[in-house]
Design a protein around this motif. Structure first.
Motif, short mmCIF file in Angstrom:
data_model
loop_
_atom_site.label_atom_id
_atom_site.label_comp_id
_atom_site.label_asym_id
_atom_site.label_seq_id
_atom_site.Cartn_x
_atom_site.Cartn_y
_atom_site.Cartn_z
N UNK A 208 0.66 -1.29 0.10
CA UNK A 208 0.09 -0.09 -0.11
C UNK A 208 0.78 1.33 0.06
N UNK A 209 2.00 1.26 0.87
CA UNK A 209 2.77 2.55 1.09
C UNK A 209 3.39 2.69 -0.54
N UNK A 210 3.54 2.00 -1.51
CA UNK A 210 3.78 2.05 -2.87
C UNK A 210 2.89 2.75 -3.75
N UNK A 211 1.66 2.38 -3.50
CA UNK A 211 0.56 2.86 -4.30
C UNK A 211 0.46 4.46 -4.56
N UNK A 212 0.73 4.97 -5.46
CA UNK A 212 0.51 6.25 -5.79
C UNK A 212 -0.85 6.71 -5.52
N UNK A 213 -1.25 7.80 -4.53
CA UNK A 213 -2.64 8.49 -4.43
C UNK A 213 -2.32 9.96 -3.95
N UNK A 214 -2.83 10.65 -4.50
CA UNK A 214 -2.80 12.32 -4.28
C UNK A 214 -3.32 12.49 -2.93
N UNK A 215 -2.36 13.13 -2.27
CA UNK A 215 -2.75 13.52 -0.76
C UNK A 215 -4.39 13.95 -0.58
N UNK A 216 -4.81 14.93 -1.51
CA UNK A 216 -6.15 15.42 -1.37
C UNK A 216 -7.23 14.50 -1.77
N UNK B 94 -2.71 -6.99 0.27
CA UNK B 94 -2.23 -5.67 0.08
C UNK B 94 -1.67 -5.57 1.53
N UNK B 95 -0.28 -5.28 1.60
CA UNK B 95 0.20 -5.21 2.92
C UNK B 95 -0.11 -3.65 3.12
N UNK B 96 -0.73 -3.36 4.40
CA UNK B 96 -1.45 -1.90 4.63
C UNK B 96 -0.20 -1.18 5.40
N UNK B 97 -0.27 0.11 5.19
CA UNK B 97 0.65 0.82 5.57
C UNK B 97 0.69 0.93 7.33
N UNK B 98 -0.20 0.30 7.78
CA UNK B 98 -0.34 -0.20 9.44
C UNK B 98 0.55 -1.49 9.66
N UNK B 99 0.91 -2.23 8.47
CA UNK B 99 1.82 -3.30 8.67
C UNK B 99 1.12 -4.67 8.76
N UNK B 100 -0.30 -4.43 8.44
CA UNK B 100 -1.30 -5.56 8.41
C UNK B 100 -1.51 -6.26 7.08
N UNK B 101 -2.28 -7.09 6.77
CA UNK B 101 -2.41 -7.47 5.45
C UNK B 101 -4.14 -7.79 5.08
N UNK B 102 -4.26 -7.18 4.08
CA UNK B 102 -5.85 -7.33 3.87
C UNK B 102 -5.86 -8.02 2.52
N UNK B 103 -6.94 -8.80 2.32
CA UNK B 103 -7.25 -9.34 1.31
C UNK B 103 -8.28 -8.44 0.16
N UNK B 104 -7.76 -8.44 -1.12
CA UNK B 104 -8.65 -7.48 -2.09
C UNK B 104 -9.50 -8.49 -2.78
N UNK B 105 -10.50 -7.94 -2.90
CA UNK B 105 -11.54 -8.75 -4.01
C UNK B 105 -12.01 -7.70 -5.01
N UNK B 106 -12.90 -8.36 -5.98
CA UNK B 106 -13.64 -7.26 -6.85
C UNK B 106 -14.56 -6.38 -6.21
N UNK B 107 -14.74 -5.16 -6.94
CA UNK B 107 -15.87 -4.50 -6.71
C UNK B 107 -17.19 -5.22 -6.77
N UNK B 108 -17.96 -5.03 -5.75
CA UNK B 108 -19.26 -5.50 -5.79
C UNK B 108 -20.23 -4.33 -5.61
N UNK B 109 -21.23 -4.48 -6.86
CA UNK B 109 -22.20 -3.48 -6.68
C UNK B 109 -21.74 -2.30 -7.38
N UNK B 110 -22.40 -1.07 -7.36
CA UNK B 110 -21.99 -0.09 -8.11
C UNK B 110 -22.15 1.16 -7.27
#
Length: 339
Positions: free
Chosen positions: A248-256, A317-333
């Motif tokens: 996660x810490x390497x994925x670029x996301x603008x601060x705003x 996804x290794x989170x910025x807090x040091x945990x691990x989160x499993x990513x899935x596909x978007x559900x719904x719209x």
């Protein structure tokens, strides 16, 4: 209140194939889209082909609102189709454009959209060589819908596919996530945030062509539109039969973007982008690709965001807090009509 004159708006008769249709083409479409293949106004455009494989794609654009910070439905209609060809390893050449316009639509807005499409075609070095215009009654459509079909030829240098993805490969994105989806939401809901979020809508073909010509280790590319990065990554992991780990810490996301999405309870990894793509490449070429990308104006915030492992379609996804989160596909719209 000043009422609009009939000459200022689209009428049903603009779509009946008669005099007004002819005037619409002559006054607004042809001056902007003018090229030798289109000017004959025949039933179909004919053009030379080269040896090898051709590529074709089509997409419909129904975005709401039709004008948004950083773009409009016309620019989106060109970029979306050009980018689908580009990340498939093709060089886009020609587009067709079909317009469904609601009666009463302001001609000034149509003129603005056409000009935007023409400018984006020049940026992408493609031509609109055929098209169609239909006018439907009031309330039978929402302002304007555009369908674009694109055709190009497969670059000889391109060898892309799920079958080439293997453990040890790295994943690179060309910039920050979520700007397009968030810009549409903010414009639609009229939130009063201090920061103006601009869509990243842009053609990618010039960049992808240079990458494929230079780096043989690029194995896969995908633009990150509906469903965002997370949905795309999950689809790739399942199709390739591998696991993927993201940092996660390497994925670029603008601060705003990060601040606003946190406030609204949104995840920028699931928001749409219209000028972002990921590529999967061999680890040996990763640093060279990244260095090359960062020299391009469209990719200065590129980064290596993860790698491929042996597995069965999981994304972690290794989170910025040091945990691990499993990513899935978007559900719904959560945000329909973003493109």
């Amino acid at each position: 209140m000043t009422s609009q004159k009939n000459s200022d708006i689209i009428l049903i008769s603009h779509g009946d194939g008669g005099l007004l249709t002819h005037q619409l083409l002559e006054k607004y479409f042809l001056p902007c889209f003018n090229n030798t293949l289109l000017e004959g106004l025949t039933d179909a455009a004919s053009f030379p082909v080269r040896q090898g494989k051709m590529a074709i794609t089509t997409d419909s654009f129904v975005v709401d609102p039709i004008f948004f910070p950083g773009g409009d439905i016309g620019k989106l209609a060109v970029c979306g189709t050009v980018n689908d060809l580009a990340v498939s390893g093709a060089k886009p050449l020609y587009l067709t454009a079909s317009f469904i316009i609601e009666e009463g639509f302001p001609i000034a807005d149509l003129e603005r959209i056409i000009a935007s499409m023409a400018q984006t075609c020049r940026e992408a070095d493609v031509m609109i060589v055929a098209g169609d215009t239909k006018v439907v009654g009031r309330t039978q459509a929402d302002k304007i819908f555009i369908t674009t079909t694109g055709i190009g030829y497969m670059l000889l240098e391109a060898d892309l596919g799920y079958n080439r993805i293997e453990p040890g490969d790295v994943i690179i994105v060309n910039g920050p996530m979520g700007n397009h989806g968030l810009s549409i939401l903010l414009e639609r809901q009229s939130f009063s945030f201090d920061t103006k979020v601009l869509s990243d809508c842009t053609p990618l073909n010039m960049l992808t062509e240079k990458l494929l010509e230079r780096f043989k280790g690029i194995k896969f590319m995908r633009d990150l539109t509906r469903g965002g990065l997370s949905t795309c990554i999950k689809e790739i992991a399942l199709s390739a039969g591998v696991d993927i780990r993201l940092n996660e810490s390497n994925i670029p996301i603008d601060d705003y973007v990060k601040g606003i999405t946190e406030t609204l309870g949104l995840d920028p990894l699931y928001l749409a982008n219209e000028g972002k793509f990921l590529l999967i490449a061999s680890g040996e070429e990763a640093d060279s690709i990244l260095e090359y990308l960062r020299e391009d104006l469209c990719a200065q915030q590129s980064d290596i965001i993860g790698h491929v492992e042996t597995g069965k379609g999981n994304v972690y996804l290794k989170t910025t807090l040091g945990g691990t989160r499993r990513l899935t596909m978007l559900t719904g719209a959560p945000l329909p009509r973003i493109c």
